[in-house]
Scaffold this motif. Structure first.
Motif, PDB file in Angstrom:
ATOM      1  N   ALA A  15      41.841  33.832  46.326  1.00 37.40           N
ATOM      2  CA  ALA A  15      40.838  34.407  45.764  1.00 37.40           C
ATOM      3  C   ALA A  15      40.245  35.174  46.504  1.00 37.40           C
ATOM      4  CB  ALA A  15      40.271  33.955  44.995  1.00 37.40           C
ATOM      5  N   ALA A  16      40.140  34.919  48.082  1.00 38.98           N
ATOM      6  CA  ALA A  16      39.152  35.401  48.778  1.00 38.98           C
ATOM      7  C   ALA A  16      40.471  36.297  49.075  1.00 38.98           C
ATOM      8  CB  ALA A  16      38.876  34.993  49.600  1.00 38.98           C
ATOM      9  N   ASN A  18      43.385  37.983  48.111  1.00 42.31           N
ATOM     10  CA  ASN A  18      43.134  39.111  46.987  1.00 42.31           C
ATOM     11  C   ASN A  18      42.651  40.139  46.380  1.00 42.31           C
ATOM     12  OD1 ASN A  18      45.527  37.358  45.843  1.00 42.31           O
ATOM     13  ND2 ASN A  18      45.538  36.448  44.622  1.00 42.31           N
ATOM     14  N   THR A  19      40.939  39.267  46.403  1.00 39.85           N
ATOM     15  CA  THR A  19      40.076  40.081  46.791  1.00 39.85           C
ATOM     16  C   THR A  19      40.286  40.992  47.489  1.00 39.85           C
ATOM     17  OG1 THR A  19      38.756  38.769  45.726  1.00 39.85           O
ATOM     18  CG2 THR A  19      37.147  40.366  46.353  1.00 39.85           C
ATOM     19  N   ALA A  20      39.985  41.257  49.338  1.00 34.40           N
ATOM     20  CA  ALA A  20      40.457  41.700  50.119  1.00 34.40           C
ATOM     21  C   ALA A  20      41.063  42.635  49.716  1.00 34.40           C
ATOM     22  CB  ALA A  20      40.412  41.124  51.504  1.00 34.40           C
ATOM     23  N   GLY A  22      41.934  43.658  46.805  1.00 34.09           N
ATOM     24  CA  GLY A  22      41.803  44.652  46.213  1.00 34.09           C
ATOM     25  C   GLY A  22      40.410  45.838  46.309  1.00 34.09           C
ATOM     26  N   VAL A  23      39.859  45.662  47.679  1.00 34.17           N
ATOM     27  CA  VAL A  23      39.322  46.420  48.291  1.00 34.17           C
ATOM     28  C   VAL A  23      39.701  47.498  48.748  1.00 34.17           C
ATOM     29  CG1 VAL A  23      36.786  46.363  49.214  1.00 34.17           C
ATOM     30  CG2 VAL A  23      36.644  44.540  47.859  1.00 34.17           C
ATOM     31  N   ASP A  26      41.386  49.572  46.629  1.00 34.76           N
ATOM     32  CA  ASP A  26      40.422  50.836  46.091  1.00 34.76           C
ATOM     33  C   ASP A  26      39.306  51.963  47.593  1.00 34.76           C
ATOM     34  OD1 ASP A  26      39.988  49.458  43.934  1.00 34.76           O
ATOM     35  OD2 ASP A  26      38.574  47.902  44.185  1.00 34.76           O
TER      36      ASP A  26
END
Length: 72
Positions: A15-16, A18-20, A22-23, A26
């Motif tokens: 999850a971390a 994928n979040t990184a 995504g950031v 963005d």
């Protein structure tokens, strides 16, 4: 119990990541939009300065012509 903990840790790491990603995506999109906005703003300023320069040049030219006529 250890197996559940390992699965939980792996899930959190995934999850971390994928979040990184995504950031990062963005931030990239935001930078592209900012670059486009700055480019458009620069073009607008360039156009305004060009028009102002032409107007000032025209006034100076007319002033010079008036001085020449007065001297003749």
């Amino acid at each position: 119990m250890k197996r559940n903990g390992l699965i939980l840790v792996l899930a959190l790491l995934l999850a971390a990541c994928n979040t990184a990603q995504g950031v990062k995506k963005d931030v990239t999109v935001g930078a592209e939009k900012t670059g486009e906005a700055l480019k458009k703003g620069g073009e607008a300023v360039e156009g305004a300065l060009h028009k102002s320069g032409e107007a000032v040049g025209g006034v100076i030219k007319k002033g010079g012509e008036a001085v020449q006529k007065a001297v003749e």
